[in-house]
Design an enzyme around this catalytic site. Structure first.
Site, PDB file in Angstrom:
ATOM      1  N   ARG A 226       0.851  -1.293  -0.131  1.00 32.54           N
ATOM      2  CA  ARG A 226      -0.028  -0.083  -0.102  1.00 32.54           C
ATOM      3  C   ARG A 226       0.891   1.168   0.189  1.00 32.54           C
ATOM      4  NH1 ARG A 226      -3.400  -3.192  -1.202  1.00 32.54           N
ATOM      5  NH2 ARG A 226      -5.574  -3.499  -0.331  1.00 32.54           N
ATOM      6  N   HIS A 274      -1.431  -0.624 -10.109  1.00 33.52           N
ATOM      7  CA  HIS A 274      -2.091  -1.309  -8.881  1.00 33.52           C
ATOM      8  C   HIS A 274      -2.543  -2.883  -9.609  1.00 33.52           C
ATOM      9  CE1 HIS A 274      -3.921  -1.365  -4.765  1.00 33.52           C
ATOM     10  NE2 HIS A 274      -3.643  -2.723  -5.048  1.00 33.52           N
TER      11      HIS A 274
END
Length: 311
Positions: A226, A274
């Site tokens: 993250r 991502h």
């Protein structure tokens, strides 16, 4: 006659693919979209990714919440979350995708590919003698299901691999260390650092300016966890000065990464949107269905999350 139903919500996943995959596993389960939930008293299961605030309030009879991914930071700690088991996904397809991405990113640095890319842009033939993999120290920050698989794959290729985790782990051919007291030494020892930690209150900003400075001069950073685990401003400063020579980033504090963001302008940063590890409904539905079967039998579901720990 009432049927057990599952409510589905995701701004990015294909609901048709999930409906078909779950129907093959649990033909008696009614699949419903959150926009048209029908009789909410029939909804006992939720399969979600980044649900909006207040999402769970209309479903008082939930028995299980499954997160459409490995990271559950968007789920835990919410005021509307019912007191039911929360599960994450960890299917073989996710593990394969993540392992392949980490192998690609590490090998790209180990084989000096960014240097050759810049040489091509200059129209110059430049030879760099390859280093033996055993001389290259790679550190995996986080040894959960995905991190452990990546660490093992790298060790099998011959890299000198170490891994850090909150609690002690044991992996063949991987030097595993644990706890806050071992973190600084771990960071200082590895020239390629792969961040694979879940985002929790303890890991938020963990790689701050001080800890990033512990990495060896010219280190390479790979982040597939993250964006909030890393102090973004400190990382950009280190990349601009080449204190950190290169970075491969799949996650960011704000996603999508905005136009004009400083990271776009850095020629020593590879950016991907991502996608290091995504779920494949045809494979992941097996785990989702098995957890539902276990809940029906009064058993523990697969991959249950501890909300207090955040993973």
């Amino acid at each position: 006659m009432k049927r057990e139903a599952l409510v589905f919500y995701s701004p990015t996943d294909d609901p048709t693919a999930w409906r078909d995959a779950l129907a093959a596993e649990l033909p008696d389960l009614d699949f419903r979209l959150s926009a048209q939930p029908g009789d909410t008293s029939e909804i006992h299961y939720a399969l979600v990714w980044k649900p909006p605030t207040g999402f769970f309030a209309p479903y008082p009879h939930l028995r299980l919440v499954t997160n459409l991914g490995a990271g559950v930071d968007e789920i835990v700690g919410r005021n509307d979350l019912p007191d039911v088991p929360i599960c994450r996904l960890s299917d073989p397809g996710m593990v394969q995708l993540m392992t392949s991405y980490v192998l690609f990113a590490v090998l790209r640095y180990a084989r000096d590919i960014p240097s050759f890319e810049r040489s091509k842009a200059r129209g110059k033939w430049e030879f760099i003698h390859p280093r033996p993999f055993a001389e290259i120290k790679v550190g995996l920050l986080g040894l959960g299901d995905l991190g452990a698989a990546a660490a093992t794959a790298l060790a099998n290729l011959g890299f000198t691999v170490s891994g850090w985790s909150r609690t002690q782990k044991q992996l063949a051919h991987v030097n595993c260390v644990s706890g806050a007291g071992a973190l600084d030494g771990f960071l200082a020892a590895n020239e390629i650092l792969v961040c694979m930690l879940p985002l929790t209150p303890e890991t938020h900003g963990l790689l701050d300016k001080r800890r990033l400075a512990l990495l060896p001069e010219g280190a390479k950073l790979i982040n597939v966890s993250r964006g909030q685990v890393v102090d973004e401003a400190a990382m950009i400063e280190a990349l601009r000065s080449r204190r950190i020579a290169e970075a491969t980033l799949d996650v960011f504090v704000k996603e999508p990464l905005p136009e004009g963001h400083p990271l776009w302008a850095l020629d020593n940063v590879l950016i991907t949107p991502h996608l290091a590890s995504n779920t494949t409904p045809a494979i992941a539905a097996r785990d989702v269905a098995e957890s539902i079967r276990r809940i029906r039998r009064g058993e523990e579901p697969l991959h249950r999350v501890d909300p207090k720990r955040g993973y």
